[in-house]
Design a protein around this motif. Structure first.
Motif, PDB file in Angstrom:
ATOM      1  N   LYS A   4       0.792  -1.227   0.000  1.00 45.15           N
ATOM      2  CA  LYS A   4       0.000   0.000   0.000  1.00 45.15           C
ATOM      3  C   LYS A   4       0.823   1.275   0.000  1.00 45.15           C
ATOM      4  CE  LYS A   4      -3.848  -2.155   2.514  1.00 45.15           C
ATOM      5  NZ  LYS A   4      -4.692  -2.094   3.744  1.00 45.15           N
ATOM      6  N   GLN A   5       2.061   1.224   0.464  1.00 45.97           N
ATOM      7  CA  GLN A   5       2.801   2.455   0.707  1.00 45.97           C
ATOM      8  C   GLN A   5       3.822   2.754  -0.386  1.00 45.97           C
ATOM      9  OE1 GLN A   5       3.288   0.453   4.593  1.00 45.97           O
ATOM     10  NE2 GLN A   5       3.616   2.525   5.395  1.00 45.97           N
ATOM     11  N   SER A   6       4.161   4.044  -0.465  1.00 42.28           N
ATOM     12  CA  SER A   6       5.168   4.505  -1.410  1.00 42.28           C
ATOM     13  C   SER A   6       6.179   5.433  -0.749  1.00 42.28           C
ATOM     14  CB  SER A   6       4.495   5.234  -2.568  1.00 42.28           C
ATOM     15  OG  SER A   6       5.441   5.798  -3.444  1.00 42.28           O
ATOM     16  N   VAL A   7       5.784   5.976   0.402  1.00 38.37           N
ATOM     17  CA  VAL A   7       6.607   6.937   1.138  1.00 38.37           C
ATOM     18  C   VAL A   7       6.793   6.412   2.558  1.00 38.37           C
ATOM     19  CG1 VAL A   7       6.720   9.302   2.015  1.00 38.37           C
ATOM     20  CG2 VAL A   7       5.786   8.857  -0.264  1.00 38.37           C
ATOM     21  N   ALA A   8       7.984   6.610   3.102  1.00 36.18           N
ATOM     22  CA  ALA A   8       8.258   6.172   4.471  1.00 36.18           C
ATOM     23  C   ALA A   8       7.249   6.768   5.437  1.00 36.18           C
ATOM     24  CB  ALA A   8       9.668   6.580   4.883  1.00 36.18           C
ATOM     25  N   GLU A   9       7.013   6.060   6.524  1.00 35.38           N
ATOM     26  CA  GLU A   9       5.991   6.466   7.483  1.00 35.38           C
ATOM     27  C   GLU A   9       6.220   7.871   8.016  1.00 35.38           C
ATOM     28  OE1 GLU A   9       4.517   5.138  11.958  1.00 35.38           O
ATOM     29  OE2 GLU A   9       5.448   3.639  10.647  1.00 35.38           O
ATOM     30  N   SER A  10       7.453   8.233   8.308  1.00 35.33           N
ATOM     31  CA  SER A  10       7.760   9.557   8.851  1.00 35.33           C
ATOM     32  C   SER A  10       9.250   9.812   8.741  1.00 35.33           C
ATOM     33  CB  SER A  10       7.348   9.638  10.328  1.00 35.33           C
ATOM     34  OG  SER A  10       8.134   8.748  11.113  1.00 35.33           O
ATOM     35  N   LYS A  11       9.630  11.072   8.954  1.00 36.14           N
ATOM     36  CA  LYS A  11      11.050  11.413   8.975  1.00 36.14           C
ATOM     37  C   LYS A  11      11.747  10.672  10.108  1.00 36.14           C
ATOM     38  CE  LYS A  11      14.210  15.355   9.382  1.00 36.14           C
ATOM     39  NZ  LYS A  11      14.310  16.839   9.486  1.00 36.14           N
ATOM     40  N   GLU A  12      11.083  10.579  11.258  1.00 33.07           N
ATOM     41  CA  GLU A  12      11.660   9.891  12.405  1.00 33.07           C
ATOM     42  C   GLU A  12      11.890   8.418  12.096  1.00 33.07           C
ATOM     43  OE1 GLU A  12      10.214  13.639  13.349  1.00 33.07           O
ATOM     44  OE2 GLU A  12       9.030  11.965  12.525  1.00 33.07           O
ATOM     45  N   SER A  13      10.982   7.814  11.346  1.00 35.99           N
ATOM     46  CA  SER A  13      11.129   6.412  10.962  1.00 35.99           C
ATOM     47  C   SER A  13      12.351   6.213  10.068  1.00 35.99           C
ATOM     48  CB  SER A  13       9.870   5.934  10.239  1.00 35.99           C
ATOM     49  OG  SER A  13      10.032   4.612   9.763  1.00 35.99           O
ATOM     50  N   VAL A  14      12.559   7.140   9.123  1.00 38.77           N
ATOM     51  CA  VAL A  14      13.733   7.069   8.236  1.00 38.77           C
ATOM     52  C   VAL A  14      15.015   7.179   9.057  1.00 38.77           C
ATOM     53  CG1 VAL A  14      14.974   8.207   6.363  1.00 38.77           C
ATOM     54  CG2 VAL A  14      12.482   7.971   6.242  1.00 38.77           C
ATOM     55  N   LEU A  15      15.058   8.152   9.945  1.00 40.42           N
ATOM     56  CA  LEU A  15      16.251   8.338  10.777  1.00 40.42           C
ATOM     57  C   LEU A  15      16.528   7.091  11.618  1.00 40.42           C
ATOM     58  CD1 LEU A  15      15.590  11.999  11.966  1.00 40.42           C
ATOM     59  CD2 LEU A  15      17.398  11.258  10.407  1.00 40.42           C
ATOM     60  N   SER A  16      15.474   6.474  12.132  1.00 40.23           N
ATOM     61  CA  SER A  16      15.633   5.272  12.941  1.00 40.23           C
ATOM     62  C   SER A  16      16.167   4.106  12.112  1.00 40.23           C
ATOM     63  CB  SER A  16      14.291   4.905  13.577  1.00 40.23           C
ATOM     64  OG  SER A  16      14.398   3.704  14.318  1.00 40.23           O
ATOM     65  N   CYS A  17      15.653   3.940  10.888  1.00 40.38           N
ATOM     66  CA  CYS A  17      16.109   2.842  10.031  1.00 40.38           C
ATOM     67  C   CYS A  17      17.575   3.020   9.634  1.00 40.38           C
ATOM     68  CB  CYS A  17      15.234   2.750   8.780  1.00 40.38           C
ATOM     69  SG  CYS A  17      13.628   1.981   9.053  1.00 40.38           S
ATOM     70  N   ILE A  18      17.948   4.224   9.256  1.00 44.46           N
ATOM     71  CA  ILE A  18      19.330   4.464   8.843  1.00 44.46           C
ATOM     72  C   ILE A  18      20.271   4.267  10.026  1.00 44.46           C
ATOM     73  CG2 ILE A  18      20.967   6.158   7.962  1.00 44.46           C
ATOM     74  CD1 ILE A  18      19.070   5.013   5.857  1.00 44.46           C
ATOM     75  N   GLN A  19      19.880   4.741  11.205  1.00 46.80           N
ATOM     76  CA  GLN A  19      20.738   4.564  12.377  1.00 46.80           C
ATOM     77  C   GLN A  19      20.838   3.088  12.737  1.00 46.80           C
ATOM     78  OE1 GLN A  19      22.641   7.037  13.915  1.00 46.80           O
ATOM     79  NE2 GLN A  19      23.566   5.141  14.704  1.00 46.80           N
ATOM     80  N   GLY A  20      19.745   2.356  12.622  1.00 50.13           N
ATOM     81  CA  GLY A  20      19.786   0.917  12.887  1.00 50.13           C
ATOM     82  C   GLY A  20      20.711   0.198  11.927  1.00 50.13           C
ATOM     83  N   ALA A  21      20.678   0.592  10.643  1.00 47.21           N
ATOM     84  CA  ALA A  21      21.575  -0.005   9.650  1.00 47.21           C
ATOM     85  C   ALA A  21      23.028   0.337   9.972  1.00 47.21           C
ATOM     86  CB  ALA A  21      21.201   0.487   8.257  1.00 47.21           C
ATOM     87  N   ILE A  22      23.270   1.576  10.372  1.00 47.97           N
ATOM     88  CA  ILE A  22      24.629   1.988  10.748  1.00 47.97           C
ATOM     89  C   ILE A  22      25.129   1.146  11.917  1.00 47.97           C
ATOM     90  CG2 ILE A  22      25.956   3.848  11.829  1.00 47.97           C
ATOM     91  CD1 ILE A  22      24.307   5.808  10.096  1.00 47.97           C
ATOM     92  N   ASN A  23      24.299   0.999  12.939  1.00 49.03           N
ATOM     93  CA  ASN A  23      24.699   0.210  14.102  1.00 49.03           C
ATOM     94  C   ASN A  23      25.024  -1.230  13.717  1.00 49.03           C
ATOM     95  OD1 ASN A  23      24.176   2.484  15.622  1.00 49.03           O
ATOM     96  ND2 ASN A  23      22.204   1.768  16.395  1.00 49.03           N
ATOM     97  N   THR A  24      24.229  -1.787  12.805  1.00 47.78           N
ATOM     98  CA  THR A  24      24.463  -3.165  12.345  1.00 47.78           C
ATOM     99  C   THR A  24      25.804  -3.277  11.647  1.00 47.78           C
ATOM    100  OG1 THR A  24      22.082  -3.550  12.090  1.00 47.78           O
ATOM    101  CG2 THR A  24      23.558  -5.016  10.892  1.00 47.78           C
ATOM    102  N   MET A  25      26.106  -2.321  10.782  1.00 49.33           N
ATOM    103  CA  MET A  25      27.364  -2.371  10.037  1.00 49.33           C
ATOM    104  C   MET A  25      28.560  -2.117  10.942  1.00 49.33           C
ATOM    105  SD  MET A  25      26.315  -0.652   6.376  1.00 49.33           S
ATOM    106  CE  MET A  25      25.369   0.698   7.082  1.00 49.33           C
ATOM    107  N   GLU A  26      28.398  -1.264  11.925  1.00 50.46           N
ATOM    108  CA  GLU A  26      29.518  -0.966  12.832  1.00 50.46           C
ATOM    109  C   GLU A  26      29.956  -2.217  13.592  1.00 50.46           C
ATOM    110  OE1 GLU A  26      29.064   3.791  13.894  1.00 50.46           O
ATOM    111  OE2 GLU A  26      27.986   2.310  15.107  1.00 50.46           O
ATOM    112  N   THR A  27      29.027  -3.103  13.896  1.00 55.01           N
ATOM    113  CA  THR A  27      29.400  -4.323  14.618  1.00 55.01           C
ATOM    114  C   THR A  27      30.274  -5.238  13.773  1.00 55.01           C
ATOM    115  OG1 THR A  27      27.426  -5.561  13.914  1.00 55.01           O
ATOM    116  CG2 THR A  27      27.243  -4.253  15.932  1.00 55.01           C
ATOM    117  N   GLN A  28      30.251  -5.064  12.462  1.00 55.91           N
ATOM    118  CA  GLN A  28      31.037  -5.919  11.568  1.00 55.91           C
ATOM    119  C   GLN A  28      32.485  -5.443  11.422  1.00 55.91           C
ATOM    120  OE1 GLN A  28      29.586  -8.802  10.262  1.00 55.91           O
ATOM    121  NE2 GLN A  28      27.992  -8.110  11.700  1.00 55.91           N
TER     122      GLN A  28
END
Length: 359
Positions: A83-107
């Protein structure tokens, strides 16, 4: 309201709608411009001390399609039947990118190959994801290339995807001496105006034996691209890779191939249009997928790397497939290979980690 007034009103509305459609199509056509091929990319240099790679030393590369920061586990995408085409919110985008960063930093990877990084896009609420990533990995050398700069797309009508400015990036602990962007073949005709541009980058890192490690960061087309475009993209990619290998260099190609990397290439039944089996028989001589160097049991046990987003992620019911990985030349040794499981917490893709050495 009498009948003639009603009829004139309807004709006026239809005329206004037609004019709007024609003006919009003209805007899309005028706005269309492919990014030039063989474009040199400015490399951000860091203060990292290693100056070159060496043979027989273990290195780690990670590839991750960030899904422009929109794909929480509950996100569904309209082109997948969601149903969606745009991220839920700016805060959601920031959270996803930070989560991805944290995941990569552990590697603590030596090389990080990223796709779907938005810089200024409607779909990601204009969050500059490139700036966030480069801030997080400030000690790395970096090479960013725009994948596409699309016009404002009015699809789907209930939540327009809008304008997208997005790219892919390589982060390296070792100096990148040069980097270029190659423009992949895309759809022709009217469909090209709504088909996002595609590219790969070639970044060169010196090895202490006088050769280079050539890292290809790639994101091939998806969503039912025709056979001619798919074949053209692979032919171009393979030609460049073969030329680098013929020069004696090491070739590492990673990213989102938008093909089913686990399926036998003859298995074309019951496949989604974006998950064709990869044509391994067309790989240049001396190249293979890193996962193919695992045992059959190890390869079968690898978790998949991408989910279909027609429904929110459901471990039992979501369609999952392996689209992400690495192709390597025969002078690179596979030491370890695995999918980093996040349960699709930050993207519709999972990262893939590859440990290797240069022969």
């Amino acid at each position: 309201m009498n009948r003639s007034i009603l009829l004139r009103s309807i004709l006026f509305l239809l005329s206004a709608l037609l004019i709007f459609i024609l003006v919009y199509l003209l805007y899309v056509i005028i706005s269309y411009q492919r990014i030039p091929d063989n474009q040199e990319i400015s490399v951000r240099q860091s203060t990292q001390t290693p100056t070159s790679l060496s043979t027989s030393t273990p290195y780690t590369a990670v590839t991750y399609n960030l899904g422009f920061g929109a794909y929480t586990p509950s996100f569904t995408f309209f082109m997948d039947g969601g149903k969606q085409s745009v991220a839920e919110s700016k805060e959601s985008v920031l959270s996803c990118i930070q989560g991805a960063i944290n995941t990569m930093e552990t590697q603590n990877a030596d090389f990080i190959l990223l796709q779907e990084i938005d810089v200024d896009s409607t779909r990601s609420h204009h969050v500059n994801e490139k700036a966030l990533l480069e801030g997080a990995f400030s000690s790395y050398h970096a090479s960013f290339a725009f994948n596409y700069n699309s016009a404002y797309l009015l699809v789907p009508p209930w939540e327009p995807h809008g304008k997208s400015l997005s790219g892919l990036e390589l982060f390296s602990k070792y100096p990148i001496t040069s980097s270029i962007r190659r423009s992949l073949p895309v759809a022709s005709g009217l469909s090209k105006f709504f088909d996002l541009d595609r590219c790969y980058t070639i970044s060169r890192i010196p090895v202490d034996n006088g050769k280079e490690l050539c890292i290809y960061t790639v994101h091939l087309s998806a969503y039912g691209t025709n056979d001619t475009v798919r074949a053209g993209q692979l032919s171009m990619l393979f030609s460049d890779m073969a030329a680098d290998r013929a020069s004696g260099n090491y070739v590492l190609c990673g990213g989102d191939f938008n093909h089913d990397l686990k399926a036998d290439e003859s298995d074309t039944e019951n496949r989604e249009s974006w998950a064709y089996p990869f044509p391994r028989s067309n790989l240049p001589e001396g190249f293979s997928f890193a996962m193919d160097l695992l045992t059959d049991e190890q390869k079968a046990a690898l978790p998949h790397t991408s989910r279909m987003t027609d429904i929110p992620y459901d471990k039992e019911n979501s369609y999952v497939v392996t689209l992400d990985g690495f192709i390597i030349s025969d002078n690179i040794q596979c030491l370890n290979y695995n999918t980093i499981v996040t349960d699709y917490a930050y993207s519709d893709h999972e990262p893939v980690s590859f440990q290797f050495s240069l022969r």
